[in-house]
Design a protein around this motif. Structure first.
Motif, PDB file in Angstrom:
ATOM      1  N   ALA A   1       0.835  -1.203   0.000  1.00 50.67           N
ATOM      2  CA  ALA A   1       0.000   0.000   0.000  1.00 50.67           C
ATOM      3  C   ALA A   1       0.871   1.254   0.000  1.00 50.67           C
ATOM      4  O   ALA A   1       0.556   2.239  -0.689  1.00 50.67           O
ATOM      5  CB  ALA A   1      -0.931   0.003   1.205  1.00 50.67           C
ATOM      6  N   ARG A   2       1.965   1.231   0.737  1.00 51.21           N
ATOM      7  CA  ARG A   2       2.877   2.390   0.759  1.00 51.21           C
ATOM      8  C   ARG A   2       3.511   2.607  -0.612  1.00 51.21           C
ATOM      9  O   ARG A   2       3.645   3.740  -1.065  1.00 51.21           O
ATOM     10  CB  ARG A   2       3.957   2.189   1.816  1.00 51.21           C
ATOM     11  N   ILE A   3       3.888   1.532  -1.285  1.00 53.48           N
ATOM     12  CA  ILE A   3       4.472   1.640  -2.626  1.00 53.48           C
ATOM     13  C   ILE A   3       3.438   2.192  -3.603  1.00 53.48           C
ATOM     14  O   ILE A   3       3.714   3.100  -4.389  1.00 53.48           O
ATOM     15  CB  ILE A   3       5.003   0.278  -3.099  1.00 53.48           C
ATOM     16  N   ARG A   4       2.224   1.655  -3.549  1.00 54.44           N
ATOM     17  CA  ARG A   4       1.149   2.100  -4.437  1.00 54.44           C
ATOM     18  C   ARG A   4       0.842   3.589  -4.222  1.00 54.44           C
ATOM     19  O   ARG A   4       0.670   4.346  -5.176  1.00 54.44           O
ATOM     20  CB  ARG A   4      -0.095   1.247  -4.221  1.00 54.44           C
ATOM     21  N   THR A   5       0.818   4.033  -2.968  1.00 49.03           N
ATOM     22  CA  THR A   5       0.572   5.444  -2.652  1.00 49.03           C
ATOM     23  C   THR A   5       1.684   6.326  -3.197  1.00 49.03           C
ATOM     24  O   THR A   5       1.419   7.397  -3.760  1.00 49.03           O
ATOM     25  CB  THR A   5       0.444   5.627  -1.130  1.00 49.03           C
ATOM     26  N   ALA A   6       2.927   5.882  -3.052  1.00 44.35           N
ATOM     27  CA  ALA A   6       4.054   6.657  -3.574  1.00 44.35           C
ATOM     28  C   ALA A   6       3.970   6.791  -5.091  1.00 44.35           C
ATOM     29  O   ALA A   6       4.234   7.873  -5.641  1.00 44.35           O
ATOM     30  CB  ALA A   6       5.369   6.009  -3.166  1.00 44.35           C
ATOM     31  N   VAL A   7       3.578   5.721  -5.779  1.00 46.19           N
ATOM     32  CA  VAL A   7       3.439   5.770  -7.237  1.00 46.19           C
ATOM     33  C   VAL A   7       2.311   6.726  -7.617  1.00 46.19           C
ATOM     34  O   VAL A   7       2.446   7.526  -8.548  1.00 46.19           O
ATOM     35  CB  VAL A   7       3.191   4.360  -7.818  1.00 46.19           C
ATOM     36  N   GLU A   8       1.197   6.685  -6.898  1.00 48.87           N
ATOM     37  CA  GLU A   8       0.060   7.563  -7.200  1.00 48.87           C
ATOM     38  C   GLU A   8       0.409   9.035  -7.024  1.00 48.87           C
ATOM     39  O   GLU A   8      -0.145   9.896  -7.698  1.00 48.87           O
ATOM     40  CB  GLU A   8      -1.129   7.202  -6.310  1.00 48.87           C
ATOM     41  N   ARG A   9       1.349   9.337  -6.148  1.00 49.37           N
ATOM     42  CA  ARG A   9       1.757  10.725  -5.892  1.00 49.37           C
ATOM     43  C   ARG A   9       2.910  11.171  -6.785  1.00 49.37           C
ATOM     44  O   ARG A   9       3.272  12.338  -6.778  1.00 49.37           O
ATOM     45  CB  ARG A   9       2.176  10.878  -4.438  1.00 49.37           C
ATOM     46  N   ALA A  10       3.499  10.263  -7.538  1.00 55.01           N
ATOM     47  CA  ALA A  10       4.675  10.561  -8.358  1.00 55.01           C
ATOM     48  C   ALA A  10       4.318  11.477  -9.524  1.00 55.01           C
ATOM     49  O   ALA A  10       3.186  11.495 -10.012  1.00 55.01           O
ATOM     50  CB  ALA A  10       5.291   9.273  -8.886  1.00 55.01           C
ATOM     51  N   LEU A  11       5.309  12.210  -9.976  1.00 51.80           N
ATOM     52  CA  LEU A  11       5.125  13.151 -11.075  1.00 51.80           C
ATOM     53  C   LEU A  11       4.729  12.438 -12.368  1.00 51.80           C
ATOM     54  O   LEU A  11       3.819  12.859 -13.074  1.00 51.80           O
ATOM     55  CB  LEU A  11       6.415  13.946 -11.292  1.00 51.80           C
ATOM     56  N   HIS A  12       5.354  11.354 -12.685  1.00 53.20           N
ATOM     57  CA  HIS A  12       5.080  10.623 -13.931  1.00 53.20           C
ATOM     58  C   HIS A  12       4.311   9.331 -13.652  1.00 53.20           C
ATOM     59  O   HIS A  12       4.581   8.300 -14.245  1.00 53.20           O
ATOM     60  CB  HIS A  12       6.398  10.312 -14.652  1.00 53.20           C
ATOM     61  N   ARG A  13       3.325   9.409 -12.794  1.00 49.90           N
ATOM     62  CA  ARG A  13       2.562   8.215 -12.389  1.00 49.90           C
ATOM     63  C   ARG A  13       1.835   7.560 -13.553  1.00 49.90           C
ATOM     64  O   ARG A  13       1.567   6.381 -13.526  1.00 49.90           O
ATOM     65  CB  ARG A  13       1.584   8.562 -11.282  1.00 49.90           C
ATOM     66  N   ASP A  14       1.556   8.333 -14.603  1.00 45.27           N
ATOM     67  CA  ASP A  14       0.870   7.750 -15.758  1.00 45.27           C
ATOM     68  C   ASP A  14       1.779   6.821 -16.556  1.00 45.27           C
ATOM     69  O   ASP A  14       1.312   6.077 -17.414  1.00 45.27           O
ATOM     70  CB  ASP A  14       0.298   8.841 -16.660  1.00 45.27           C
ATOM     71  N   LEU A  15       3.067   6.821 -16.252  1.00 51.38           N
ATOM     72  CA  LEU A  15       4.010   5.932 -16.932  1.00 51.38           C
ATOM     73  C   LEU A  15       4.323   4.682 -16.113  1.00 51.38           C
ATOM     74  O   LEU A  15       5.187   3.906 -16.483  1.00 51.38           O
ATOM     75  CB  LEU A  15       5.313   6.678 -17.245  1.00 51.38           C
ATOM     76  N   VAL A  16       3.630   4.495 -14.989  1.00 55.79           N
ATOM     77  CA  VAL A  16       3.896   3.357 -14.107  1.00 55.79           C
ATOM     78  C   VAL A  16       2.641   2.498 -14.004  1.00 55.79           C
ATOM     79  O   VAL A  16       1.545   3.008 -13.749  1.00 55.79           O
ATOM     80  CB  VAL A  16       4.335   3.815 -12.705  1.00 55.79           C
ATOM     81  N   THR A  17       2.809   1.203 -14.192  1.00 52.88           N
ATOM     82  CA  THR A  17       1.720   0.239 -14.021  1.00 52.88           C
ATOM     83  C   THR A  17       2.133  -0.733 -12.923  1.00 52.88           C
ATOM     84  O   THR A  17       3.250  -1.254 -12.951  1.00 52.88           O
ATOM     85  CB  THR A  17       1.492  -0.550 -15.326  1.00 52.88           C
ATOM     86  N   THR A  18       1.260  -0.947 -11.957  1.00 53.21           N
ATOM     87  CA  THR A  18       1.571  -1.890 -10.875  1.00 53.21           C
ATOM     88  C   THR A  18       0.593  -3.046 -10.898  1.00 53.21           C
ATOM     89  O   THR A  18      -0.560  -2.907 -11.319  1.00 53.21           O
ATOM     90  CB  THR A  18       1.512  -1.214  -9.489  1.00 53.21           C
ATOM     91  N   ARG A  19       1.073  -4.184 -10.424  1.00 51.64           N
ATOM     92  CA  ARG A  19       0.213  -5.369 -10.305  1.00 51.64           C
ATOM     93  C   ARG A  19       0.667  -6.155  -9.080  1.00 51.64           C
ATOM     94  O   ARG A  19       1.846  -6.284  -8.816  1.00 51.64           O
ATOM     95  CB  ARG A  19       0.357  -6.236 -11.546  1.00 51.64           C
ATOM     96  N   ARG A  20      -0.305  -6.621  -8.308  1.00 51.83           N
ATOM     97  CA  ARG A  20      -0.012  -7.384  -7.096  1.00 51.83           C
ATOM     98  C   ARG A  20      -0.383  -8.832  -7.296  1.00 51.83           C
ATOM     99  O   ARG A  20      -1.404  -9.153  -7.895  1.00 51.83           O
ATOM    100  CB  ARG A  20      -0.801  -6.846  -5.910  1.00 51.83           C
ATOM    101  N   CYS A  21       0.457  -9.726  -6.781  1.00 49.96           N
ATOM    102  CA  CYS A  21       0.190 -11.168  -6.806  1.00 49.96           C
ATOM    103  C   CYS A  21       0.517 -11.733  -5.440  1.00 49.96           C
ATOM    104  O   CYS A  21       1.582 -11.447  -4.894  1.00 49.96           O
ATOM    105  CB  CYS A  21       1.016 -11.860  -7.878  1.00 49.96           C
ATOM    106  N   TRP A  22      -0.373 -12.529  -4.910  1.00 50.28           N
ATOM    107  CA  TRP A  22      -0.170 -13.169  -3.611  1.00 50.28           C
ATOM    108  C   TRP A  22       0.076 -14.654  -3.799  1.00 50.28           C
ATOM    109  O   TRP A  22      -0.516 -15.281  -4.665  1.00 50.28           O
ATOM    110  CB  TRP A  22      -1.403 -12.992  -2.735  1.00 50.28           C
TER     111      TRP A  22
END
Length: 56
Positions: free
Chosen positions: A33-54
């Motif tokens: 969640a902390r990583i996802r929040t940091a990406v959402e606040r990043a300047l170029h967040r539209d260039l980052v795609t995240t995916r979670r797998c458990w």
């Protein structure tokens, strides 16, 4: 005669977050969640795609 080079196209950064939470440990979830929040606040967040797998 010199040719001008074009700027490279920006590529998306793909982030795969793998996690295993033994005995219901929530630290992995909080860290993701902390990583996802940091990406959402990043300047170029539209260039980052995240995916979670458990793991099961």
């Amino acid at each position: 005669m010199l040719r001008q080079l074009r700027e490279p196209k920006p590529e998306k950064l793909r982030v795969l977050m793998l996690g295993a939470a033994p005995e219901g440990d929530l630290r992995v979830s909080r860290e993701q969640a902390r990583i996802r929040t940091a990406v959402e606040r990043a300047l170029h967040r539209d260039l980052v795609t995240t995916r979670r797998c458990w793991s099961c």
